[in-house]
Design an enzyme around this catalytic site. Structure first.
Site, PDB file in Angstrom:
ATOM      1  N   ASP A   1       0.831  -1.199   0.000  1.00 43.90           N
ATOM      2  CA  ASP A   1       0.000   0.000   0.000  1.00 43.90           C
ATOM      3  C   ASP A   1       0.871   1.257   0.000  1.00 43.90           C
ATOM      4  O   ASP A   1       0.626   2.209  -0.756  1.00 43.90           O
ATOM      5  CB  ASP A   1      -0.917  -0.024   1.221  1.00 43.90           C
ATOM      6  CG  ASP A   1      -1.728   1.248   1.359  1.00 43.90           C
ATOM      7  OD1 ASP A   1      -2.576   1.514   0.492  1.00 43.90           O
ATOM      8  OD2 ASP A   1      -1.517   1.988   2.338  1.00 43.90           O
TER       9      ASP A   1
ATOM     10  N   GLU B   1      -2.009  -5.489  -3.380  1.00 44.30           N
ATOM     11  CA  GLU B   1      -1.018  -4.696  -2.644  1.00 44.30           C
ATOM     12  C   GLU B   1       0.054  -5.595  -2.040  1.00 44.30           C
ATOM     13  O   GLU B   1       1.243  -5.234  -2.015  1.00 44.30           O
ATOM     14  CB  GLU B   1      -1.713  -3.886  -1.551  1.00 44.30           C
ATOM     15  CG  GLU B   1      -2.567  -2.750  -2.094  1.00 44.30           C
ATOM     16  CD  GLU B   1      -3.341  -2.019  -1.023  1.00 44.30           C
ATOM     17  OE1 GLU B   1      -3.626  -0.820  -1.215  1.00 44.30           O
ATOM     18  OE2 GLU B   1      -3.675  -2.637   0.014  1.00 44.30           O
TER      19      GLU B   1
END
Length: 235
Positions: A57, A129
């Protein structure tokens, strides 16, 4: 502890779909291991993809921000923030995950499997992610940067084109489709000295205020008022 032999075919197929061969296969396996799978298979793997998701992320945000800053110098901070948010939102990441067939490779617990985890937006976006985090740990920032830049290029071009379209024109198109009338911009406040004025504009439809905007020029204030109004039409 990770039992690789049992899942070697899954890992090979995943490497093919993402176009990257890993040096450390255990990192890639960890990136697709949902917490529900780890809970049900503690003797096969003892770490889920949640920590890799955290890393991915952060990497994704930095890479996209750098791409936007470098390639779209005509955008202000507000436009850059809006475009980045549209690119890194869960729905966009889930779409990309589906494009690279990530769902079919996920290691899920029975409950997650039975309730549609392979196609769930949150599960797919987080796994994507985690993949980014795994690429970074295995092959470094340059490789994950290349991967993100390539996979997001089409979306970057399409999203920036839409965002760069004059917001006043976009608003007028939307209004005229629904009401057959045009928005009206009115200057409501002007503050500051001549060399540093700030204008406040409201935009109205049928005498109803639908947006406000500020700017150092009247046109800038009108554009910001149109952007404010557009948010109410698109959310």
């Amino acid at each position: 502890m990770i039992k690789m032999n049992k899942y070697s075919a899954t890992i090979r197929n995943l490497e093919t779909d993402i176009g990257i061969e890993f040096n450390d296969k255990t990192i890639l396996m960890m990136s697709i291991a949902h917490s529900s799978f780890v809970n049900e298979n503690p003797h096969d793997i003892n770490y889920s993809n949640e920590r890799l998701e955290f890393l991915g992320d952060a990497l994704l945000g930095a890479i996209i921000a750098s791409e936007l800053y470098t390639n779209y110098d005509e955008m202000d901070e507000g436009d850059l923030t809006e475009l980045r948010a549209s690119l890194v939102r869960a729905e966009t990441l889930a779409e990309i995950a589906q494009e690279i067939n990530l769902g079919k490779h996920l290691l899920l617990g029975q409950g997650e499997e039975q309730t549609g985890g392979r196609s769930r937006t949150s599960t797919l976006s987080r796994a994507f992610e985690a993949i980014l985090g795994a690429i970074f740990l295995d092959q470094g920032y340059k490789k994950v940067n290349e991967f993100v830049s390539e996979i997001f290029q089409k979306r970057l071009n399409n999203s920036s084109t839409n965002l760069l379209q004059d917001p006043k024109s976009k608003l007028q198109e939307l209004i005229q489709k629904e009401k057959k009338t045009a928005p009206v911009y009115q200057l409501v406040k002007e503050t500051g000295p001549d060399h540093h004025k700030l204008f406040t504009v409201e935009v109205c439809v049928d005498e109803k205020i639908i947006g406000y905007g500020n700017g150092k020029r009247k046109l800038e204030a009108e554009r910001n008022a149109a952007k404010d109004a557009l948010k109410k039409f698109t959310h």
